[in-house]
Design an enzyme around this catalytic site. Structure first.
Site, mmCIF file in Angstrom:
data_model
loop_
_atom_site.group_PDB
_atom_site.id
_atom_site.type_symbol
_atom_site.label_atom_id
_atom_site.label_comp_id
_atom_site.label_asym_id
_atom_site.label_seq_id
_atom_site.Cartn_x
_atom_site.Cartn_y
_atom_site.Cartn_z
ATOM 1 C CB CYS A 23 -0.903 -0.042 1.232
ATOM 2 S SG CYS A 23 -1.734 1.494 1.626
ATOM 3 C CB CYS A 26 0.478 1.648 4.118
ATOM 4 S SG CYS A 26 -1.252 1.164 3.998
#
Length: 98
Positions: A23, A26
């Site tokens: 991600c 993230c």
């Protein structure tokens, strides 16, 4: 998982970063969380949970978007935020709920 439960059940707030290695948003969180930890020190625990490795926790806390931050105190979720979140907002959330 027992270490996770031990941490979230403490009186000291525990901030959990639900994320995944693949991600992109993230990947922006670790330096932000380091800044929060530097400011707040031992008044908060910060841990990372990979939603792909710990699917039970992700399911239990209904993590549908990542990154998602959950702040726990005494085993209860006291604050929740999805998406990349700035250090000031996170620090303020912890301070208000400590």
């Amino acid at each position: 998982m027992s270490k996770f439960h031990e941490l979230i059940n403490r009186n000291t707030p525990t901030l959990v970063d639900f994320s995944a290695n693949w991600c992109e948003p993230c990947r922006k969180m670790p330096p932000i969380l380091n800044e929060v930890k530097a400011e707040l020190g031992d008044s908060v625990n910060i841990i990372k949970v990979d939603v792909q490795k710990d699917k039970k926790a992700a399911h239990k806390y209904e993590i549908t978007n990542i990154p998602t931050l959950l702040l726990f105190k005494n085993g209860k979720v006291i604050w929740r935020k999805s998406g990349v979140t700035g250090a000031r907002e996170i620090s303020n959330a912890v301070k208000k709920r400590s």
